[in-house]
Design a protein around this motif. Structure first.
Motif: not given
Ligand code: ADP
Ligand code: ZN
Length: 347
Positions: A77-83, A110-112
């Protein structure tokens, strides 16, 4: 089948709870999304079990599907995966009419959800929760987030799904530890509301699983409708969470959230008995239930350790923190506690 309509100020949506409803996600989304494309975000535990069914359902309803698979676990659930998910949505050429579907537990949801909230300044998303915790808690209420180095859920948005489809059959493949994690939050709802959910939980979760999930969603619905963005009343959903977050932090986030919430709920019941007039019978009733569910009633940390960690929490407001106390089962209240008094509370 149970259908619960959540009437949040920023969006109205239905939560469907049924055994086998995974097969109807396509038909459900078709009613909500005019677009041709749907991006399914899931993780590598859930994909081998459920992805085929979900993709087929979307295709049968006329959607083209694009799939993004995360590694399972909170670290994803991190910024890199979010981007990376945002880049994936762009390279799959999703436009404003299209939708994201989150298939999995709270991490995926949460991330999706946060990706859907920000891609093209916000596109539709659907939640397909597959854990007990996400069915009863994180898939409802519109909180989306990723973690930062400084802490959990520190970046995110309020963004409501267009629908939530919870297939209770998915719980059959969920490891026992994850069931317990969900039961911790359900125990919290039982204390907040009392009545039927508490009686059914005492009679045995598995015997009444679908009804207990529906009651949990309905309790959360009532609270988030009244206070979508946590200006006040929604805070009662944090029952048990002030010490639980502290314990999670002290463990380096290796302790599971829902299980710590069970210890937190019992801690706040003991505190409420000692300081706020809660009857001993109510506290003991929940303690007995907690044990029967196989959940802890106490933390592995001392009151001093918990108090020090809670004082540094992001939700701490200066010299006091918000904590939820219990006047009676079915009657809880958020109060401000001076940091200096926390260690007397976390007994
Ligand atoms: P939560 O919903 O508890 O916030 P996660 O999204 O981390 O948390 O899910 C917990 C774990 O359970 C993850 O490892 C995930 O891959 C796995 N999982 C989710 N749903 C299922 C399922 N229905 N069957 C088996 N494993 C699942
Ligand atoms: Zn929680």
């Amino acid at each position: 089948m149970t259908s619960i309509t959540v009437n949040a100020p920023s969006g109205k949506y239905d939560v469907l709870i049924d055994e086998g409803c995974l097969l109807s996600v396509g038909a459900v989304l078709k009613k909500q999304s005019p677009g041709r494309r749907v991006a399914v975000v899931t993780d590598d535990n859930v994909a081998p079990i459920y992805l085929d069914k979900v993709e087929n359902s979307f295709r049968l309803a006329g959607f083209d599907t694009y799939t993004y698979i995360l590694k399972h676990g909170e670290a994803s659930k991190c910024g890199a995966n979010f981007l990376d998910i945002l880049e994936f949505l762009a390279s799959s050429r999703l436009d404003r009419s299209d939708a994201v579907a989150a298939l999995g537990g709270g991490v995926v949801g949460d991330i999706a959800g946060f990706a859907a909230a920000t891609y093209l300044r916000g596109i539709k998303y659907m939640q397909i929760p597959t854990t007990l915790l996400s069915m009863t808690d994180s898939s409802v209420g519109g909180k989306t987030a990723i973690d930062l180095k400084a802490g959990k859920n520190l970046a995110g948005a309020f963004w409501q799904p267009v629908s939530v489809v919870a297939d209770t059959k998915c719980l059959e493949t969920l490891p026992e530890a994850e069931i317990k994690n969900g039961l911790g939050e359900i125990l919290k709802y039982a204390v907040i509301a009392g009545g039927e959910i508490l009686e059914l939980l005492e009679d045995g979760f598995s015997r009444h699983a679908a009804r207990i999930i529906a009651l949990s969603v309905d309790i959360k619905r009532g609270i988030v409708e009244a206070d979508e963005k946590e200006a006040g009343p929604r805070r009662i959903l944090n029952l048990g969470h002030t010490p639980a977050h502290a314990a999670e932090k002290l463990s380096g986030y290796t302790f599971p959230h829902g299980v710590q919430v069970a210890a937190g709920v019992n801690t706040m019941l003991r505190a409420s008995h000692a300081k706020y007039g809660l009857g001993a019978a109510d506290a003991e009733r929940i303690e007995r239930l907690t044990r029967r569910l196989g959940l802890p009633t106490r933390f592995d940390y001392s009151p001093e350790e918990l108090a020090a960690a809670a004082a540094n929490d992001k939700k701490a407001e200066g010299s006091s923190v918000n904590a939820v106390i219990v006047r009676a089962i079915g009657k809880v209240e958020s109060v401000k506690i001076p940091v200096s008094e926390l260690k007397e509370l976390f007994i």
